[in-house]
Design an enzyme around this catalytic site. Structure first.
Site, PDB file in Angstrom:
ATOM      1  N   VAL A  66      13.476 -12.001   6.192  1.00 43.68           N
ATOM      2  CA  VAL A  66      13.519 -10.537   6.323  1.00 43.68           C
ATOM      3  C   VAL A  66      13.693 -10.068   7.772  1.00 43.68           C
ATOM      4  O   VAL A  66      13.968  -8.897   8.013  1.00 43.68           O
ATOM      5  CB  VAL A  66      12.270  -9.860   5.690  1.00 43.68           C
ATOM      6  CG1 VAL A  66      12.208 -10.119   4.194  1.00 43.68           C
ATOM      7  CG2 VAL A  66      10.981 -10.280   6.388  1.00 43.68           C
ATOM      8  N   ASN A  92       7.040  -6.758   0.454  1.00 49.70           N
ATOM      9  CA  ASN A  92       5.741  -7.440   0.514  1.00 49.70           C
ATOM     10  C   ASN A  92       5.682  -8.561   1.553  1.00 49.70           C
ATOM     11  O   ASN A  92       4.607  -8.897   2.046  1.00 49.70           O
ATOM     12  CB  ASN A  92       5.453  -8.003  -0.893  1.00 49.70           C
ATOM     13  CG  ASN A  92       4.395  -9.085  -0.892  1.00 49.70           C
ATOM     14  OD1 ASN A  92       3.205  -8.800  -0.831  1.00 49.70           O
ATOM     15  ND2 ASN A  92       4.831 -10.352  -0.966  1.00 49.70           N
ATOM     16  N   SER A 149      -1.920  -3.107   4.613  1.00 51.96           N
ATOM     17  CA  SER A 149      -3.214  -3.814   4.661  1.00 51.96           C
ATOM     18  C   SER A 149      -4.262  -2.810   5.102  1.00 51.96           C
ATOM     19  O   SER A 149      -3.944  -1.875   5.851  1.00 51.96           O
ATOM     20  CB  SER A 149      -3.153  -4.950   5.689  1.00 51.96           C
ATOM     21  OG  SER A 149      -4.467  -5.408   5.991  1.00 51.96           O
ATOM     22  N   TYR A 162      -1.361  -8.253  14.054  1.00 53.03           N
ATOM     23  CA  TYR A 162      -1.314  -7.944  12.617  1.00 53.03           C
ATOM     24  C   TYR A 162      -1.694  -6.482  12.356  1.00 53.03           C
ATOM     25  O   TYR A 162      -0.993  -5.762  11.634  1.00 53.03           O
ATOM     26  CB  TYR A 162      -2.252  -8.890  11.863  1.00 53.03           C
ATOM     27  CG  TYR A 162      -2.230  -8.701  10.368  1.00 53.03           C
ATOM     28  CD1 TYR A 162      -1.126  -9.098   9.617  1.00 53.03           C
ATOM     29  CD2 TYR A 162      -3.293  -8.111   9.693  1.00 53.03           C
ATOM     30  CE1 TYR A 162      -1.094  -8.920   8.241  1.00 53.03           C
ATOM     31  CE2 TYR A 162      -3.270  -7.936   8.325  1.00 53.03           C
ATOM     32  CZ  TYR A 162      -2.174  -8.348   7.603  1.00 53.03           C
ATOM     33  OH  TYR A 162      -2.137  -8.163   6.238  1.00 53.03           O
ATOM     34  N   ALA A 164      -1.596  -3.978  14.410  1.00 56.00           N
ATOM     35  CA  ALA A 164      -0.544  -3.095  14.931  1.00 56.00           C
ATOM     36  C   ALA A 164       0.663  -3.096  13.993  1.00 56.00           C
ATOM     37  O   ALA A 164       1.261  -2.050  13.720  1.00 56.00           O
ATOM     38  CB  ALA A 164      -0.130  -3.552  16.335  1.00 56.00           C
ATOM     39  N   SER A 165       1.011  -4.259  13.453  1.00 51.81           N
ATOM     40  CA  SER A 165       2.192  -4.336  12.575  1.00 51.81           C
ATOM     41  C   SER A 165       1.962  -3.557  11.287  1.00 51.81           C
ATOM     42  O   SER A 165       2.877  -2.912  10.763  1.00 51.81           O
ATOM     43  CB  SER A 165       2.543  -5.802  12.265  1.00 51.81           C
ATOM     44  OG  SER A 165       1.634  -6.374  11.327  1.00 51.81           O
ATOM     45  N   LYS A 166       0.725  -3.577  10.775  1.00 52.41           N
ATOM     46  CA  LYS A 166       0.463  -2.888   9.510  1.00 52.41           C
ATOM     47  C   LYS A 166       0.322  -1.373   9.727  1.00 52.41           C
ATOM     48  O   LYS A 166       0.665  -0.590   8.844  1.00 52.41           O
ATOM     49  CB  LYS A 166      -0.767  -3.483   8.827  1.00 52.41           C
ATOM     50  CG  LYS A 166      -0.531  -4.915   8.325  1.00 52.41           C
ATOM     51  CD  LYS A 166       0.636  -5.000   7.328  1.00 52.41           C
ATOM     52  CE  LYS A 166       0.775  -6.367   6.703  1.00 52.41           C
ATOM     53  NZ  LYS A 166       1.806  -6.463   5.669  1.00 52.41           N
ATOM     54  N   ILE A 195      -7.693 -10.622   0.044  1.00 51.88           N
ATOM     55  CA  ILE A 195      -7.190 -11.130  -1.239  1.00 51.88           C
ATOM     56  C   ILE A 195      -7.153 -12.656  -1.173  1.00 51.88           C
ATOM     57  O   ILE A 195      -6.770 -13.230  -0.141  1.00 51.88           O
ATOM     58  CB  ILE A 195      -5.765 -10.585  -1.507  1.00 51.88           C
ATOM     59  CG1 ILE A 195      -5.742  -9.042  -1.462  1.00 51.88           C
ATOM     60  CG2 ILE A 195      -5.222 -11.106  -2.833  1.00 51.88           C
ATOM     61  CD1 ILE A 195      -6.606  -8.334  -2.479  1.00 51.88           C
TER      62      ILE A 195
HETATM   63  N1  LIG Z   1      -3.990 -12.031   1.411  1.00 55.41           N
HETATM   64  C1  LIG Z   1      -4.614 -10.975   1.953  1.00 55.41           C
HETATM   65  O1  LIG Z   1      -5.860 -10.967   2.137  1.00 55.41           O
HETATM   66  C2  LIG Z   1      -3.839  -9.763   2.352  1.00 55.41           C
HETATM   67  C3  LIG Z   1      -4.578  -8.618   2.737  1.00 55.41           C
HETATM   68  C4  LIG Z   1      -3.875  -7.487   3.138  1.00 55.41           C
HETATM   69  C5  LIG Z   1      -2.486  -7.477   3.132  1.00 55.41           C
HETATM   70  N2  LIG Z   1      -1.799  -8.596   2.755  1.00 55.41           N
HETATM   71  C6  LIG Z   1      -0.344  -8.515   2.798  1.00 55.41           C
HETATM   72  O2  LIG Z   1       0.193  -8.845   1.540  1.00 55.41           O
HETATM   73  C7  LIG Z   1       1.463  -9.478   1.710  1.00 55.41           C
HETATM   74  C8  LIG Z   1       1.485 -10.793   0.939  1.00 55.41           C
HETATM   75  O3  LIG Z   1       0.367 -11.559   1.320  1.00 55.41           O
HETATM   76  P1  LIG Z   1      -0.071 -12.898   0.538  1.00 55.41           P
HETATM   77  O4  LIG Z   1      -1.547 -13.003   0.625  1.00 55.41           O
HETATM   78  O5  LIG Z   1       0.589 -12.957  -0.793  1.00 55.41           O
HETATM   79  O6  LIG Z   1       0.571 -13.981   1.533  1.00 55.41           O
HETATM   80  P2  LIG Z   1       1.264 -15.401   1.210  1.00 55.41           P
HETATM   81  O7  LIG Z   1       1.362 -16.114   2.509  1.00 55.41           O
HETATM   82  O8  LIG Z   1       0.534 -16.070   0.096  1.00 55.41           O
HETATM   83  O9  LIG Z   1       2.720 -14.990   0.694  1.00 55.41           O
HETATM   84  C9  LIG Z   1       3.654 -14.374   1.540  1.00 55.41           C
HETATM   85  C10 LIG Z   1       5.036 -14.847   1.188  1.00 55.41           C
HETATM   86  O10 LIG Z   1       5.950 -14.221   2.107  1.00 55.41           O
HETATM   87  C11 LIG Z   1       6.914 -15.200   2.492  1.00 55.41           C
HETATM   88  N3  LIG Z   1       7.480 -14.891   3.809  1.00 55.41           N
HETATM   89  C12 LIG Z   1       6.903 -15.080   5.038  1.00 55.41           C
HETATM   90  N4  LIG Z   1       7.772 -14.766   6.010  1.00 55.41           N
HETATM   91  C13 LIG Z   1       8.922 -14.378   5.409  1.00 55.41           C
HETATM   92  C14 LIG Z   1      10.174 -13.934   5.892  1.00 55.41           C
HETATM   93  N5  LIG Z   1      10.413 -13.863   7.210  1.00 55.41           N
HETATM   94  N6  LIG Z   1      11.139 -13.604   5.003  1.00 55.41           N
HETATM   95  C15 LIG Z   1      10.901 -13.703   3.657  1.00 55.41           C
HETATM   96  N7  LIG Z   1       9.722 -14.111   3.141  1.00 55.41           N
HETATM   97  C16 LIG Z   1       8.742 -14.444   4.008  1.00 55.41           C
HETATM   98  C17 LIG Z   1       6.133 -16.505   2.527  1.00 55.41           C
HETATM   99  O11 LIG Z   1       7.025 -17.626   2.451  1.00 55.41           O
HETATM  100  C18 LIG Z   1       5.206 -16.367   1.325  1.00 55.41           C
HETATM  101  O12 LIG Z   1       5.768 -16.892   0.137  1.00 55.41           O
HETATM  102  C19 LIG Z   1       1.666  -9.637   3.219  1.00 55.41           C
HETATM  103  O13 LIG Z   1       2.449  -8.580   3.711  1.00 55.41           O
HETATM  104  C20 LIG Z   1       0.247  -9.526   3.760  1.00 55.41           C
HETATM  105  O14 LIG Z   1       0.196  -9.081   5.086  1.00 55.41           O
HETATM  106  C21 LIG Z   1      -2.441  -9.732   2.363  1.00 55.41           C
END
Ligand SMILES: NC(=O)c1ccc[n+]([C@@H]2O[C@H](COP(=O)([O-])OP(=O)(O)OC[C@H]3O[C@@H](n4cnc5c(N)ncnc54)[C@H](O)[C@@H]3O)[C@@H](O)[C@H]2O)c1
Length: 264
Positions: A66, A92, A149, A162, A164-166, A195
Site C-alpha cells: 500500500v 485496514n 486505533s 504509530y 501519530a500515524s493513526k 485486539i
Molecule cells: N491488533 C491490535 O491490537 C490493533 C489495535 C488497533 C488498531 N489495529 C489496526 O488494525 C489493522 C490490522 O491489524 P491486525 O491486528 O490485523 O494486524 P496483523 O499484523 O495481524 O495484520 C495486518 C496485515 O496487513 C498486512 N500489511 C502490512 N503492511 C502492508 C503493506 N505495506 N501493504 C499491504 N498489506 C500490508 C500484513 O501483511 C498483515 O497481513 C492495522 O491497521 C492496525 O494498526 C490493530
C-alpha cells in the site's frame, strides 16, 4: 440475510486481509453475501487468505504494497474490473512495531508513517476517484471505512510513530468525509482497542486486561462486527465519525476505587 441486506451482493476491497482484523472483516462480509477482493503484501499471503475464505463466498486476491502508488493503482484497477465496481473499501493494512522514542530511527518513523498514513491515503484516493466517477451514473451510497486505533488519542509507550500515524488516519478520514459527501460516499473510521494478535506477549495481555471494563481484550471478530454495523445497517446519515471498539477502555479510568469512599 436476504438480497435486501445492504451488504448482500456489494463489492468490497479489504486491504491487509491476509490475517487478523482484515481477514475477519473479509470473512464476515462474505458470510453476509458480499463479493470480496482481498489485498496483502505478498502473493503467498493473498493466496493463503483466498484459499481460507473461498468456502464462504466469492473472493479474489491482489498482492500490493500500500506504500507504492503504482502497485495500489494496479490493484484497484484490477479489483474494479474483476468485480465490476467497488462499493465499499475497508482500508485496514497497518503495522504496529514498538520503538522507544529516544532511540527511534528515522527509518522506523518513515516505515510506520508510510504504511499506516500514506498507505491509507493512496488506497483511499485511488478507490474514491473511481467511486466518485461511478456516482455520476447512479444514486448509490458508497462507503469507505478506515481502521485507525484508540492510539489516535490515547498515547502508548513505544508508539510515537504509530500514535501519530493513526491520528493522521483519523483526520484523513474526517477530511475525506467532507470532500466525498457530494458523491454520496460515507467515510468513517473504526478505532480498535487492543485486539488479539500473534505478536502480543502474555505479560502485556495480562496487564492490559485489568484495565478493560468488559474484562477481556478484543478479537478480530469484534472489529468485523463494527465494520458490518457501518456497512450493513442502512445507517446512511453517519459520516466523518470514529467508532471506538475497545471494551470501554477509552470511556474513562477503570479499576480505581471511588474517590471519597462509599458513604460520602
Ligand atoms: N491488533 C491490535 O491490537 C490493533 C489495535 C488497533 C488498531 N489495529 C489496526 O488494525 C489493522 C490490522 O491489524 P491486525 O491486528 O490485523 O494486524 P496483523 O499484523 O495481524 O495484520 C495486518 C496485515 O496487513 C498486512 N500489511 C502490512 N503492511 C502492508 C503493506 N505495506 N501493504 C499491504 N498489506 C500490508 C500484513 O501483511 C498483515 O497481513 C492495522 O491497521 C492496525 O494498526 C490493530
Amino acid at each position: 440475510m436476504t438480497a435486501t441486506d445492504p451488504v448482500h451482493g456489494r463489492r468490497v476491497l479489504v486491504t491487509g486481509a491476509g490475517q487478523g482484523i482484515g481477514f475477519a472483516v473479509a470473512r464476515a462480509l462474505l458470510e453476509r453475501g458480499a463479493r470480496i477482493a482481498v489485498n496483502d503484501l505478498s502473493l503467498e499471503r493473498v493466496q493463503h487468505a483466498v484459499d481460507a475464505l473461498a468456502p464462504f463466498g466469492e473472493v479474489s486476491g491482489y498482492a500490493a504494497d500500500v506504500r507504492r502508488r503504482p502497485e495500489v493503482q494496479a490493484m484497484v484497477e484490477r479489483a474494479e474490473n474483476d468485480l465490476g465496481g467497488i462499493d465499499f473499501l475497508v482500508s485496514n493494512a497497518g503495522i504496529f512495531p514498538d520503538n522507544p522514542f529516544l532511540e527511534m530511527t528515522e527509518e522506523a518513523w518513515d516505515r510506520v508513517m508510510d504504511i499506516n498514513a500514506k498507505g491509507t491515503f493512496l488506497v483511499c484516493q485511488a478507490v474514491a476517484r473511481r467511486m466518485a466517477a461511478a456516482a455520476a451514473k447512479d444514486q448509490d451510497i458508497r462507503q469507505i471505512v478506515t481502521i485507525s486505533s484508540g492510539s489516535y488519542r490515547f498515547a502508548r509507550v513505544g508508539s510515537a510513530h504509530y500514535c501519530a500515524s493513526k491520528a493522521a488516519v483519523v483526520m484523513l478520514t474526517r477530511t475525506m468525509a467532507l470532500e466525498l459527501a457530494p458523491y454520496r460516499i460515507l467515510v468513517n473510521s473504526v478505532a480498535p482497542g487492543l485486539i488479539e494478535n500473534p505478536s502480543l506477549t502474555d505479560d502485556y495481555r495480562r496487564a492490559f486486561t485489568s484495565g478493560v471494563p468488559l474484562g477481556r481484550i478484543g478479537v478480530p471478530e469484534d472489529i468485523a462486527a463494527a465494520v458490518l454495523m457501518l456497512l450493513g445497517s442502512g445507517a446512511n446519515y453517519i459520516t466523518g465519525q470514529v467508532i471506538g471498539v475497545d471494551g470501554g477502555v477509552t470511556a474513562g479510568r477503570y479499576g480505581l476505587p471511588m474517590s471519597h469512599g462509599e458513604q460520602h
